[in-house]
Design a protein around this motif. Structure first.
Motif, PDB file in Angstrom:
ATOM      1  N   ASP A 103     -10.561  -9.849  11.621  1.00  0.00           N
ATOM      2  CA  ASP A 103     -10.371 -10.305  10.054  1.00  0.00           C
ATOM      3  C   ASP A 103     -10.968 -11.545   9.737  1.00  0.00           C
ATOM      4  O   ASP A 103     -10.934 -11.792   8.491  1.00  0.00           O
ATOM      5  CB  ASP A 103      -8.938 -10.322   9.777  1.00  0.00           C
ATOM      6  N   GLU A 109      -3.145  -6.953   1.903  1.00  0.00           N
ATOM      7  CA  GLU A 109      -4.254  -6.221   1.682  1.00  0.00           C
ATOM      8  C   GLU A 109      -3.946  -5.184   0.395  1.00  0.00           C
ATOM      9  O   GLU A 109      -2.404  -5.106   0.098  1.00  0.00           O
ATOM     10  CB  GLU A 109      -4.424  -5.146   2.862  1.00  0.00           C
ATOM     11  N   VAL A 110      -4.675  -5.131  -0.241  1.00  0.00           N
ATOM     12  CA  VAL A 110      -4.713  -3.730  -1.343  1.00  0.00           C
ATOM     13  C   VAL A 110      -5.614  -2.768  -1.008  1.00  0.00           C
ATOM     14  O   VAL A 110      -6.660  -2.832  -0.330  1.00  0.00           O
ATOM     15  CB  VAL A 110      -4.668  -4.481  -2.813  1.00  0.00           C
ATOM     16  N   VAL A 111      -5.275  -1.657  -1.494  1.00  0.00           N
ATOM     17  CA  VAL A 111      -6.151  -0.442  -1.193  1.00  0.00           C
ATOM     18  C   VAL A 111      -6.587  -0.081  -2.787  1.00  0.00           C
ATOM     19  O   VAL A 111      -5.984   0.822  -3.350  1.00  0.00           O
ATOM     20  CB  VAL A 111      -5.433   0.671  -0.331  1.00  0.00           C
ATOM     21  N   VAL A 165     -10.503   1.854   0.843  1.00  0.00           N
ATOM     22  CA  VAL A 165     -10.643   0.898   2.175  1.00  0.00           C
ATOM     23  C   VAL A 165     -10.041  -0.271   1.809  1.00  0.00           C
ATOM     24  O   VAL A 165     -10.097  -0.870   0.701  1.00  0.00           O
ATOM     25  CB  VAL A 165     -12.103   0.776   2.238  1.00  0.00           C
ATOM     26  N   ALA A 166      -9.098  -0.605   2.654  1.00  0.00           N
ATOM     27  CA  ALA A 166      -8.245  -1.784   2.358  1.00  0.00           C
ATOM     28  C   ALA A 166      -8.912  -2.922   2.383  1.00  0.00           C
ATOM     29  O   ALA A 166      -9.898  -3.356   2.896  1.00  0.00           O
ATOM     30  CB  ALA A 166      -7.223  -2.174   3.555  1.00  0.00           C
ATOM     31  N   ASP A 167      -8.566  -3.908   1.272  1.00  0.00           N
ATOM     32  CA  ASP A 167      -9.159  -5.291   0.985  1.00  0.00           C
ATOM     33  C   ASP A 167      -8.163  -6.295   1.324  1.00  0.00           C
ATOM     34  O   ASP A 167      -7.180  -6.379   0.842  1.00  0.00           O
ATOM     35  CB  ASP A 167      -9.972  -5.364  -0.173  1.00  0.00           C
ATOM     36  N   ILE A 168      -8.633  -7.591   2.249  1.00  0.00           N
ATOM     37  CA  ILE A 168      -7.771  -8.467   2.225  1.00  0.00           C
ATOM     38  C   ILE A 168      -7.890  -9.310   0.864  1.00  0.00           C
ATOM     39  O   ILE A 168      -9.056  -9.477   0.375  1.00  0.00           O
ATOM     40  CB  ILE A 168      -8.125  -9.521   3.517  1.00  0.00           C
ATOM     41  N   HIS A 221      -4.864 -11.509  -8.193  1.00  0.00           N
ATOM     42  CA  HIS A 221      -3.607 -10.993  -7.891  1.00  0.00           C
ATOM     43  C   HIS A 221      -2.456 -11.888  -7.941  1.00  0.00           C
ATOM     44  O   HIS A 221      -1.250 -11.662  -7.652  1.00  0.00           O
ATOM     45  CB  HIS A 221      -3.707 -10.673  -6.378  1.00  0.00           C
ATOM     46  N   ARG A 231       0.384  -7.750   7.160  1.00  0.00           N
ATOM     47  CA  ARG A 231       0.237  -7.593   8.646  1.00  0.00           C
ATOM     48  C   ARG A 231      -0.200  -8.984   9.446  1.00  0.00           C
ATOM     49  O   ARG A 231      -0.890  -9.615   8.543  1.00  0.00           O
ATOM     50  CB  ARG A 231      -0.752  -6.270   8.952  1.00  0.00           C
TER      51      ARG A 231
END
Length: 175
Positions: free
Chosen positions: A8, A67-69, A74-77, A110, A2
């Motif tokens: 952010d 982001e990952v959830v 709660v989504a983390d950047i 990642h 996004r």
């Protein structure tokens, strides 16, 4: 993926600083970290994204976040890309493309997941020529950009502000 928002800025700064530590520890002199602080990244990202009351024009530069959830929900950047119109680089003071990738960082945990590729694809249109600078002593990044059709164009320069590392310019023609 996004588009990043002003809210952010702190999360992107944390990822940016963590990626610098993961990637450049051992390549930059120890004294670099006195300037290359989390706080300096927070100031930078606040300036880039603006504030909620005064956001910047996304046509200037556009930041994309990945982001990952996790299980917490709660989504983390975990990564980001920053791209915009090409500007004269530090090496030759010229532009050689229409657009520029100014930054693409992804937390090491990642790497190899496809998130880096998704960030690149989301940040840059295939219809524009693109330039970027990459640290020559970062073979993983150079290989990533090479796989994506970027080639060194011979421009190179010393990044005194970044511990004296050498940057090379890579370019990709519009597709």
């Amino acid at each position: 993926m996004r588009v990043a928002q002003a809210a952010d800025a702190d999360a992107i700064a944390r990822v940016h600083h963590a990626c610098w530590v993961e990637t450049y520890t051992g390549l930059v002199p120890e004294e670099f970290w006195q300037r290359g602080t989390l706080e300096s990244r927070q100031r930078m990202w606040t300036a880039i994204l603006g504030t909620p009351a005064a956001p910047r024009d996304p046509q200037d530069e556009r930041a994309i976040v990945a982001e990952v959830v996790p299980a917490s929900g709660v989504a983390d950047i975990v990564g980001f890309a920053l791209a915009g119109p090409a500007r004269p680089d530090d090496m030759t003071r010229t532009t050689v493309a229409e657009r520029q990738l100014s930054a693409l960082y992804l937390l090491k945990t990642h790497h190899g997941t496809g998130i880096g590729q998704a960030l690149l694809d989301a940040a840059l249109p295939d219809t524009a020529s693109i330039q970027l600078g990459v640290v020559e002593d970062n073979p993983r990044a150079v290989a990533f950009y090479t796989r994506n059709g970027f080639v060194p164009d011979g421009a190179r320069g010393r990044l005194d502000w970044f511990g004296g590392l050498t940057e090379i310019r890579m370019v990709r023609a519009a597709r």
